[in-house]
Scaffold this active site. Structure first.
Site, mmCIF file in Angstrom:
data_model
loop_
_atom_site.group_PDB
_atom_site.id
_atom_site.type_symbol
_atom_site.label_atom_id
_atom_site.label_comp_id
_atom_site.label_asym_id
_atom_site.label_seq_id
_atom_site.Cartn_x
_atom_site.Cartn_y
_atom_site.Cartn_z
ATOM 1 N N TYR A 1 80.594 -45.081 -44.497
ATOM 2 C CA TYR A 1 80.268 -45.379 -45.356
ATOM 3 C C TYR A 1 79.175 -46.176 -46.048
ATOM 4 C CZ TYR A 1 84.799 -43.885 -46.248
ATOM 5 O OH TYR A 1 86.489 -42.356 -45.854
ATOM 6 N N LYS B 1 88.225 -43.969 -31.832
ATOM 7 C CA LYS B 1 87.685 -42.230 -31.067
ATOM 8 C C LYS B 1 86.273 -43.056 -30.548
ATOM 9 C CE LYS B 1 87.937 -38.119 -30.954
ATOM 10 N NZ LYS B 1 89.370 -37.470 -30.125
ATOM 11 N N ASP C 1 93.425 -38.805 -32.192
ATOM 12 C CA ASP C 1 93.996 -37.776 -32.562
ATOM 13 C C ASP C 1 94.760 -37.913 -32.555
ATOM 14 O OD1 ASP C 1 92.662 -38.395 -30.751
ATOM 15 O OD2 ASP C 1 91.477 -36.058 -29.996
ATOM 16 N N ASP D 1 90.514 -44.603 -44.362
ATOM 17 C CA ASP D 1 91.180 -43.317 -45.447
ATOM 18 C C ASP D 1 91.863 -41.751 -45.452
ATOM 19 O OD1 ASP D 1 90.186 -42.789 -48.224
ATOM 20 O OD2 ASP D 1 88.043 -42.232 -48.343
#
Ligand code: NAD
Length: 342
Positions: free
Chosen positions: A125, A172, A206, A230
């Site tokens: 962002y 990740k 995940d 988010d």
């Protein structure tokens, strides 16, 4: 009684409806708050102001606390998100979103009580995008040691203060070795050096999301970088009844802006359909923040009365349509006002 000046930003779409409902409930509950109304978003543009007017930023800086309705950001073109800008300009680096079951709102799982702590200022962002060649574009993901460390410290501090037992970081870092690698390294270091009393766990996002939808009661506090925070906030909302029931706060060292997780919901705007509960719960968080920062017991009493009021309404089946009830925005606000303890 001393009154706290609080900036109120109605926002766009359903924003004016839900802020009006919340304002009415806080007024009926006797909240020691004086509203200072300012504009942002499309509402500001329509009045010939900038999308995030300087006066609005100055008012929040001056009064240190704001309650904000959602603001619309056009997709794929035009100005950068006002929400992202607001959080960056005021350095509101910690977003906190409690995700809890409510009595009277049955969902697949019971006993869900988790808190999402989201880094609010960097990651994907950061607004750094480029067209390298026609048909080839990039977005840069930014992670700084300073921001990763301060959000980890904020999250662990929050956990200790609230008697929470464990923090789980979703990441990740197997793919984004530098950025997500930095995020988990900082979290580990803050944990090991300063908060060894709080449990600490890392999960690849995940697998973490699968575990979250299989059994959310396994989680306590989730610590996430910006984009993951988010996305997982909306996922969390889905676990406890939807976007109508998840409040939030954006907190910095200087000021705090309270707002629901949901957006401006243009599909239902202006139709008395929006659930004001998420913003009302955000206002309760705001009153509790005033208790902590200004040591005002009147805010604690009002926060508890409002919670009692909406819990009674829900338990009696007085709900908006998103929760399976039949009430409009205003009728739900009436139901809460009627049930405020004397
Ligand atoms: P959204 O959260 O506005 O709506 C998603 C779905 O949830 C819609 O079907 C909507 O009707 C429903 N919903 C949301 N809030 C509800 C409520 N209080 N009561 C009942 N139903 C509700 O997400 P979106 O449609 O993806 O985004 C719309 C706009 O909001 C976009 O411009 C987006 O950028 C903006 N947005 C703003 C904020 C913010 O200001 N903090 C946050 C998220 C999205």
């Amino acid at each position: 009684m001393a009154r706290h000046q609080v900036v109120l930003i109605p926002g766009d779409g359903i924003g004016p409806e839900v802020t009006a409902a919340v304002r009415r409930i806080l007024g009926a509950a006797g909240a020691p708050v004086e509203w200072v109304e300012e504009r942002a978003g499309l509402a500001a543009l329509e009045q010939g102001q900038e999308v995030l007017p300087r006066e609005t930023l100055e008012a929040i800086t001056r009064h240190q606390v704001a309650l904000k309705g959602p603001c619309t950001t056009p997709i794929g073109e035009g100005f950068t998100s006002i929400n992202v800008r607001l959080r960056k300009e005021l350095d509101l680096y910690a977003a906190v979103r409690p995700v809890r079951n409510l009595d009277g709102v049955p969902t697949r799982f019971s006993g869900v009580d988790l808190v999402i702590v989201r880094e609010n200022t960097e990651g994907l962002y950061s607004g750094i995008e480029a067209e390298l060649a026609p048909g080839v574009v990039t977005t840069t993901k930014v992670a700084t040691e300073k921001a990763c460390t301060r959000i980890a410290r904020w999250g662990f501090h929050y956990a200790r203060q609230r008697g929470r037992k464990k923090i789980t970081v979703f990441h990740k870092a197997n793919i984004m070795k530098l950025t997500d690698g930095m995020f988990i390294r900082c979290a580990r270091s803050v944990h090991d050096r300063e908060f060894p009393d709080i449990g600490y766990q890392e999960m690849i996002i995940d697998a973490g999301c699968m575990a979250l939808v299989q059994d959310p009661t396994r989680f306590d506090v989730l610590l996430l970088e910006n984009l993951y925070g988010d996305v997982v906030s909306d996922l969390g909302a889905g676990l406890v009844g939807g976007l109508g029931v998840v409040p939030g706060a954006n907190i910095g060292d200087g000021c705090a802006v309270f707002e629901a997780v949901h957006g401006s919901a243009p599909d239902i705007a202006g139709r008395n359909l929006a659930n004001p509960l998420a913003l009302l719960m955000s206002a309760v968080m705001m009153l509790n923040h005033l208790v902590e920062t200004r040591e005002d017991p009147a805010c604690a009493e009002t926060a508890q009365r409002i919670k009692d009021g909406y819990n009674r309404a829900l338990a009696e089946g007085r709900k908006t349509r998103d929760l399976g009830g039949g009430l409009g925005t205003q009728q739900f606000a009436d139901a809460v006002v009627e049930r405020l303890p004397a």
